[in-house]
Scaffold this motif. Structure first.
Motif, PDB file in Angstrom:
ATOM      1  N   ASN A  79       0.849  -1.175   0.078  1.00 44.38           N
ATOM      2  CA  ASN A  79      -0.122   0.057   0.056  1.00 44.38           C
ATOM      3  C   ASN A  79       0.904   1.197  -0.058  1.00 44.38           C
ATOM      4  O   ASN A  79       0.435   2.133  -0.747  1.00 44.38           O
ATOM      5  CB  ASN A  79      -1.057   0.077   1.449  1.00 44.38           C
ATOM      6  N   ALA A  80       1.895   1.225   0.755  1.00 41.14           N
ATOM      7  CA  ALA A  80       2.993   2.386   0.794  1.00 41.14           C
ATOM      8  C   ALA A  80       3.623   2.537  -0.563  1.00 41.14           C
ATOM      9  O   ALA A  80       3.856   3.852  -0.827  1.00 41.14           O
ATOM     10  CB  ALA A  80       3.915   2.327   2.031  1.00 41.14           C
ATOM     11  N   ALA A  81       3.843   1.564  -1.286  1.00 43.51           N
ATOM     12  CA  ALA A  81       4.427   1.620  -2.602  1.00 43.51           C
ATOM     13  C   ALA A  81       3.675   2.247  -3.638  1.00 43.51           C
ATOM     14  O   ALA A  81       3.934   3.076  -4.291  1.00 43.51           O
ATOM     15  CB  ALA A  81       4.987   0.311  -3.052  1.00 43.51           C
ATOM     16  N   MET A  82       2.305   1.759  -3.492  1.00 40.92           N
ATOM     17  CA  MET A  82       1.189   2.734  -4.504  1.00 40.92           C
ATOM     18  C   MET A  82       1.012   4.042  -4.030  1.00 40.92           C
ATOM     19  O   MET A  82       1.068   4.785  -4.966  1.00 40.92           O
ATOM     20  CB  MET A  82      -0.025   1.737  -4.147  1.00 40.92           C
ATOM     21  N   HIS A  83       1.095   4.130  -2.835  1.00 41.33           N
ATOM     22  CA  HIS A  83       1.034   5.761  -2.313  1.00 41.33           C
ATOM     23  C   HIS A  83       2.210   6.620  -2.794  1.00 41.33           C
ATOM     24  O   HIS A  83       2.102   7.723  -3.181  1.00 41.33           O
ATOM     25  CB  HIS A  83       0.939   5.695  -0.883  1.00 41.33           C
ATOM     26  N   ARG A  84       3.473   5.930  -2.864  1.00 40.44           N
ATOM     27  CA  ARG A  84       4.541   6.695  -3.123  1.00 40.44           C
ATOM     28  C   ARG A  84       4.553   6.939  -4.837  1.00 40.44           C
ATOM     29  O   ARG A  84       4.771   8.078  -5.176  1.00 40.44           O
ATOM     30  CB  ARG A  84       5.805   6.014  -3.007  1.00 40.44           C
ATOM     31  N   ILE A  85       4.052   5.918  -5.533  1.00 43.19           N
ATOM     32  CA  ILE A  85       3.743   6.018  -7.047  1.00 43.19           C
ATOM     33  C   ILE A  85       2.851   7.234  -7.250  1.00 43.19           C
ATOM     34  O   ILE A  85       2.989   8.054  -8.278  1.00 43.19           O
ATOM     35  CB  ILE A  85       3.582   4.878  -7.610  1.00 43.19           C
ATOM     36  N   ALA A  86       1.714   7.195  -6.527  1.00 38.80           N
ATOM     37  CA  ALA A  86       0.534   8.253  -6.662  1.00 38.80           C
ATOM     38  C   ALA A  86       1.153   9.659  -6.353  1.00 38.80           C
ATOM     39  O   ALA A  86       0.928  10.610  -7.096  1.00 38.80           O
ATOM     40  CB  ALA A  86      -0.522   7.781  -5.836  1.00 38.80           C
ATOM     41  N   VAL A  87       1.853   9.816  -5.399  1.00 34.98           N
ATOM     42  CA  VAL A  87       2.376  11.057  -4.858  1.00 34.98           C
ATOM     43  C   VAL A  87       3.293  11.852  -5.905  1.00 34.98           C
ATOM     44  O   VAL A  87       3.342  12.729  -6.219  1.00 34.98           O
ATOM     45  CB  VAL A  87       3.038  11.188  -3.536  1.00 34.98           C
ATOM     46  N   THR A  88       4.296  10.752  -6.422  1.00 36.23           N
ATOM     47  CA  THR A  88       5.093  11.023  -7.470  1.00 36.23           C
ATOM     48  C   THR A  88       4.364  11.531  -8.676  1.00 36.23           C
ATOM     49  O   THR A  88       4.766  12.492  -9.380  1.00 36.23           O
ATOM     50  CB  THR A  88       6.047   9.839  -7.711  1.00 36.23           C
ATOM     51  N   GLN A  89       3.549  10.880  -9.076  1.00 35.66           N
ATOM     52  CA  GLN A  89       2.945  10.982 -10.262  1.00 35.66           C
ATOM     53  C   GLN A  89       1.996  12.350 -10.227  1.00 35.66           C
ATOM     54  O   GLN A  89       1.984  13.551 -11.169  1.00 35.66           O
ATOM     55  CB  GLN A  89       1.943   9.893 -10.627  1.00 35.66           C
ATOM     56  N   MET A  90       1.395  12.604  -9.101  1.00 35.63           N
ATOM     57  CA  MET A  90       0.883  13.986  -8.806  1.00 35.63           C
ATOM     58  C   MET A  90       2.046  15.272  -8.942  1.00 35.63           C
ATOM     59  O   MET A  90       1.769  16.267  -9.459  1.00 35.63           O
ATOM     60  CB  MET A  90       0.191  14.126  -7.624  1.00 35.63           C
ATOM     61  N   ARG A  91       3.030  14.772  -8.403  1.00 34.25           N
ATOM     62  CA  ARG A  91       4.197  16.059  -8.436  1.00 34.25           C
ATOM     63  C   ARG A  91       4.743  16.159  -9.841  1.00 34.25           C
ATOM     64  O   ARG A  91       5.100  17.295 -10.157  1.00 34.25           O
ATOM     65  CB  ARG A  91       5.274  15.490  -7.355  1.00 34.25           C
ATOM     66  N   LEU A  92       4.861  15.258 -10.671  1.00 36.62           N
ATOM     67  CA  LEU A  92       5.467  15.413 -11.973  1.00 36.62           C
ATOM     68  C   LEU A  92       4.430  15.808 -13.096  1.00 36.62           C
ATOM     69  O   LEU A  92       4.674  15.830 -14.226  1.00 36.62           O
ATOM     70  CB  LEU A  92       6.018  13.878 -12.494  1.00 36.62           C
ATOM     71  N   ASN A  93       3.133  16.170 -12.617  1.00 33.41           N
ATOM     72  CA  ASN A  93       2.116  16.715 -13.458  1.00 33.41           C
ATOM     73  C   ASN A  93       1.783  15.791 -14.698  1.00 33.41           C
ATOM     74  O   ASN A  93       1.723  16.127 -15.855  1.00 33.41           O
ATOM     75  CB  ASN A  93       2.492  18.036 -13.951  1.00 33.41           C
ATOM     76  N   GLY A  94       1.927  14.451 -14.516  1.00 37.23           N
ATOM     77  CA  GLY A  94       1.637  13.354 -15.301  1.00 37.23           C
ATOM     78  C   GLY A  94       0.297  12.902 -15.813  1.00 37.23           C
ATOM     79  O   GLY A  94      -0.656  13.576 -14.968  1.00 37.23           O
ATOM     80  N   ARG A  95       0.269  11.500 -15.980  1.00 32.76           N
ATOM     81  CA  ARG A  95      -1.329  11.192 -16.023  1.00 32.76           C
ATOM     82  C   ARG A  95      -2.090  11.146 -14.624  1.00 32.76           C
ATOM     83  O   ARG A  95      -3.146  11.304 -14.520  1.00 32.76           O
ATOM     84  CB  ARG A  95      -1.204   9.911 -16.666  1.00 32.76           C
ATOM     85  N   GLY A  96      -1.112  10.514 -13.673  1.00 38.33           N
ATOM     86  CA  GLY A  96      -1.879  10.808 -12.390  1.00 38.33           C
ATOM     87  C   GLY A  96      -2.286  12.026 -11.907  1.00 38.33           C
ATOM     88  O   GLY A  96      -3.465  12.202 -11.279  1.00 38.33           O
ATOM     89  N   ARG A  97      -1.644  13.099 -12.064  1.00 33.03           N
ATOM     90  CA  ARG A  97      -2.023  14.503 -11.851  1.00 33.03           C
ATOM     91  C   ARG A  97      -3.517  14.885 -12.502  1.00 33.03           C
ATOM     92  O   ARG A  97      -4.320  15.355 -12.050  1.00 33.03           O
ATOM     93  CB  ARG A  97      -1.245  15.566 -12.155  1.00 33.03           C
ATOM     94  N   ALA A  98      -3.402  14.484 -14.055  1.00 32.92           N
ATOM     95  CA  ALA A  98      -4.658  14.668 -14.632  1.00 32.92           C
ATOM     96  C   ALA A  98      -5.684  13.989 -14.080  1.00 32.92           C
ATOM     97  O   ALA A  98      -6.832  14.647 -13.987  1.00 32.92           O
ATOM     98  CB  ALA A  98      -4.222  14.615 -16.120  1.00 32.92           C
ATOM     99  N   TYR A  99      -5.470  12.905 -13.721  1.00 36.74           N
ATOM    100  CA  TYR A  99      -6.697  11.899 -13.302  1.00 36.74           C
ATOM    101  C   TYR A  99      -7.157  12.470 -11.747  1.00 36.74           C
ATOM    102  O   TYR A  99      -8.374  12.447 -11.603  1.00 36.74           O
ATOM    103  CB  TYR A  99      -6.302  10.403 -13.075  1.00 36.74           C
ATOM    104  N   PHE A 100      -6.045  12.919 -11.083  1.00 34.98           N
ATOM    105  CA  PHE A 100      -6.620  13.568  -9.576  1.00 34.98           C
ATOM    106  C   PHE A 100      -7.268  14.673  -9.927  1.00 34.98           C
ATOM    107  O   PHE A 100      -8.413  14.723  -9.068  1.00 34.98           O
ATOM    108  CB  PHE A 100      -5.160  14.124  -8.969  1.00 34.98           C
ATOM    109  N   GLU A 101      -7.069  15.467 -10.777  1.00 34.24           N
ATOM    110  CA  GLU A 101      -7.776  16.919 -10.771  1.00 34.24           C
ATOM    111  C   GLU A 101      -9.168  16.463 -11.655  1.00 34.24           C
ATOM    112  O   GLU A 101     -10.240  17.052 -11.202  1.00 34.24           O
ATOM    113  CB  GLU A 101      -6.777  17.802 -11.872  1.00 34.24           C
ATOM    114  N   HIS A 102      -9.066  15.800 -12.383  1.00 28.93           N
ATOM    115  CA  HIS A 102     -10.551  14.820 -13.061  1.00 28.93           C
ATOM    116  C   HIS A 102     -11.412  14.791 -11.742  1.00 28.93           C
ATOM    117  O   HIS A 102     -12.565  14.949 -11.533  1.00 28.93           O
ATOM    118  CB  HIS A 102     -10.352  13.948 -13.933  1.00 28.93           C
TER     119      HIS A 102
END
Length: 347
Positions: free
Chosen positions: A281-304
């Motif tokens: 779970n912590a590994a998934m969280h690290r990936i999520a936080v990193t994607q949000m910081r890098l303004n990639g697909r994770g950030r776009a989905y988060f804002e959606h």
């Protein structure tokens, strides 16, 4: 089909045989040694159709499991919480090794989708290396804390900048400073500086070795945005073998990113899953936080999700679940590539 439930300890294994209705057919307690494992196999041969159910405590069952698999036996792993529930629902009171072994077997009869045991491969090597690195990091942190107190005693007011006690320049500077002091405190501080230096070198060596292993084992996972070698190693090591999960939903439940239903009647509700493998779970969280910081697909989905009236916490939870599904897909992709290598080599 006869199920052989096992309750394992450091020195002994207790095995209870039962039929498809959970009725006990026999039991044996033997030493947790290779000779004891061979004797268990001889005893179990009186039931031609059989499978073994081992409580999932691999520090106790790993060698028994390996010997059974090497002999061509079918083995499933029973989570301890299922065994505890089966024991509590039993009509037989008390607690003993045979009672626990019987509970393990009955839990295996009740649950149709238990993980099937397989021989340990490269994923365990990755986990051992990563765990060893984390142990070294924890020990280095303890030594750094002790060193700071010794420096405070020797030179009050001397401040070591944070996050610098693992750098060669700072360690060399401290070694030169401590040469000007005498006494036991200075002697211990010098020793701590050298041990921190050695631990840092070993940690760096392990990180490079893990990176090489992961490039070979999981190239698809490394291509996932926000997932570097150490995070990928944590995922591969804790997952063990992705083929033991029947679906991405089962994998999400295992890593704690799948929500838990808590509703009755007309209102449908889900709550946060606080169970599962917290390392995953912590590994998934690290990936999520990193994607949000890098303004990639994770950030776009988060804002959606935020635009859809989710709170930040809810949006992050949904993002972690999406990442879990993507990790599951990439793990399967790497698994299929590795499985095809022996066939290609044979051809």
């Amino acid at each position: 089909m006869v199920t052989l439930g096992s309750d394992s300890h450091k020195r002994t294994h207790t095995v209870v045989a039962m039929d498809g209705n959970g009725r006990q057919l026999g039991s044996r307690t033997l030493a947790a040694t290779s000779a004891g494992h061979l004797e268990l196999l001889r005893w179990a041969q009186q039931w031609p159709e059989r499978r073994w159910a081992l409580e999932d405590c691999r520090h106790l069952t790993r060698r028994l499991e390996a010997d059974l698999l090497a002999a061509g036996e079918a083995v499933v792993r029973v989570p301890p919480k299922l065994m505890a529930g089966a024991r509590q629902s039993s009509r037989e009171l008390g607690k003993s090794d045979p009672i626990d072994a019987l509970a393990v077997g009955r839990a295996a009869l009740r649950e149709p989708h238990l993980a099937v045991a397989q021989l340990q491969g490269a994923s365990r090597e990755v986990k051992l290396l990563l765990d060893h690195r984390e142990d070294l990091l924890a020990e280095r942190t303890r030594m750094q804390n002790r060193l700071r107190w010794h420096l405070h005693e020797l030179e009050p007011g001397y401040e070591v900048p944070s996050r610098t006690l693992d750098r060669k320049v700072m360690l060399d500077q401290l070694a030169g400073l401590l040469k000007t002091y005498q006494g036991v405190v200075a002697e211990i501080a010098v020793e701590l500086v050298e041990r921190i230096r050695e631990a840092t070198q070993r940690v760096d060596q392990l990180e490079r070795r893990i990176a090489v292993l992961m490039a070979e084992l999981s190239p698809s996972l490394l291509e996932l945005e926000g997932c570097a070698a150490l995070t990928a190693a944590k995922i591969v090591g804790e997952t063990a073998d992705v083929s033991r999960f029947r679906s991405r939903g089962a994998y999400a439940m295992n890593n704690g990113t799948a929500p838990i239903p808590v509703w009755s009647g007309n209102r449908t509700r889900f709550r946060l899953n606080r169970g599962g493998n917290r390392q995953l779970n912590a590994a998934m969280h690290r990936i999520a936080v990193t994607q949000m910081r890098l303004n990639g697909r994770g950030r776009a989905y988060f804002e959606h999700r935020l635009a859809g009236k989710d709170t930040k916490t809810e949006a992050l939870r949904v993002l972690r679940r999406r990442i879990s599904d993507e990790v599951y897909r990439r793990l399967w992709q790497d698994h299929l590539i590795r499985s095809a290598r022996p066939a290609a080599a044979a051809a």
